[in-house]
Scaffold this active site. Structure first.
Site, PDB file in Angstrom:
ATOM      1  N   GLU A   1      -1.799  -1.730  -4.408  1.00  0.00           N
ATOM      2  CA  GLU A   1      -3.069  -1.010  -4.502  1.00  0.00           C
ATOM      3  C   GLU A   1      -2.894   0.185  -5.424  1.00  0.00           C
ATOM      4  O   GLU A   1      -1.929   0.945  -5.297  1.00  0.00           O
ATOM      5  CB  GLU A   1      -3.541  -0.547  -3.121  1.00  0.00           C
TER       6      GLU A   1
ATOM      7  N   HIS B   1      -2.225   0.898   7.064  1.00  0.00           N
ATOM      8  CA  HIS B   1      -1.477   0.695   5.820  1.00  0.00           C
ATOM      9  C   HIS B   1      -0.961  -0.745   5.713  1.00  0.00           C
ATOM     10  O   HIS B   1      -0.919  -1.316   4.617  1.00  0.00           O
ATOM     11  CB  HIS B   1      -0.309   1.682   5.726  1.00  0.00           C
TER      12      HIS B   1
ATOM     13  N   ASP C   1       0.877  -1.172   0.000  1.00  0.00           N
ATOM     14  CA  ASP C   1       0.000   0.000   0.000  1.00  0.00           C
ATOM     15  C   ASP C   1       0.914   1.222   0.000  1.00  0.00           C
ATOM     16  O   ASP C   1       1.404   1.632   1.048  1.00  0.00           O
ATOM     17  CB  ASP C   1      -0.900  -0.012   1.238  1.00  0.00           C
TER      18      ASP C   1
END
EC number: 3.1.21.10
Length: 196
Positions: free
Chosen positions: A83, A156, A23
Site C-alpha cells: 500500500e 493492518h 501495509d
C-alpha cells in the site's frame, strides 16, 4: 512472526502464484500471504510485525526486515503488493511509514520479488468497486473472497490481505479468473526485479 490465523502450506502446482501483501508502518507492519490459482484465492497466513517504541529506529527497522525475511523464506512469494503512502498532516508519521516501506522494498529486492504499489483508493475500488468505500466494507469483502471465518484482525493485517487481493484483480485476473476485472485501470506502480 505474529500470525493471526492458522498457517497453511502453499500449494505445489505450477499454476499457483503466491502474493504477499504489505501495509507498512514503523509501529506495526501488516502482512498477508495469499495463493491464487484455478480461479480461486486462498489465505495462507496473515499477521502484524510489532516493534517497541522504546527501541532505536534502526533496531525496529531491523526487526521488520528480519521478520519479512522469515515470511519470504516460508512462503516463497513470487509477487509483493504494498500500500502506498498517503499524504498525512503529521510529517513524523509519514516519515516513519516511509522508513518501513524502504525496508519492505529492500527485503523484496534481495529475493528478486516483483513489487507493485497501490494507492488506498485503488485498493478500495479493486475490492468493492467503490474508490471511497468504508474500511469495514473492504474488510468484509476480503473475508468473503478469501473464505475466512472472521474478518481479519488487526486492521493492518486486513489491509495487507486487501492489497494482496488487489494485485490479483489488477494484474493477474486474466490468468486466474478471480473476482472482477473492474480495477485494471487503477493506479499502480510496478517494480520488476528492482527496475521501475
Amino acid at each position: 512472526m505474529h500470525a493471526q490465523n492458522v498457517d497453511i502450506a502453499p500449494g505445489s502446482t505450477s499454476t499457483v502464484s503466491i502474493i504477499v501483501g504489505i501495509d507498512p508502518g514503523l509501529e506495526s507492519t501488516g502482512y498477508g500471504v495469499i495463493e491464487a490459482g484455478g480461479g480461486s484465492l486462498r489465505c495462507l497466513t496473515y499477521g502484524v510485525i510489532v516493534t517497541q517504541s522504546n527501541q532505536p529506529s534502526a533496531a525496529r527497522l531491523r526487526h521488520i526486515f528480519d521478520t519479512l525475511q522469515q515470511v519470504i523464506s516460508i512462503y516463497q512469494p513470487q509477487y509483493c503488493a504494498v500500500e502506498t503512502i498517503y499524504f498525512a498532516k503529521n510529517v513524523t508519521s509519514a516519515l516513519c511509514v516511509a522508513q518501513a516501506r524502504g525496508v519492505v522494498l529492500l527485503a523484496m529486492a534481495q529475493q528478486h520479488i516483483s513489487v507493485a504499489e497501490y494507492a488506498p483508493n485503488a485498493i478500495k475500488k479493486a475490492i468493492t468497486g467503490i474508490a471511497q468505500a468504508e474500511k469495514r466494507q473492504v474488510q468484509h469483502l476480503v473475508k468473503i473472497l478469501l473464505n475466512l471465518k472472521d474478518i481479519p484482525h488487526p486492521d493492518h493485517a486486513a489491509d495487507a490481505l486487501a492489497v494482496a487481493v488487489t494485485h490479483v484483480h489488477c494484474c493477474m485476473s486474466s490468468n486466474y479468473a478471480v473476482g472482477s476485472t473492474r480495477s485494471r485501470g487503477a493506479y499502480v506502480t510496478l517494480y520488476k526485479k528492482g527496475k521501475r
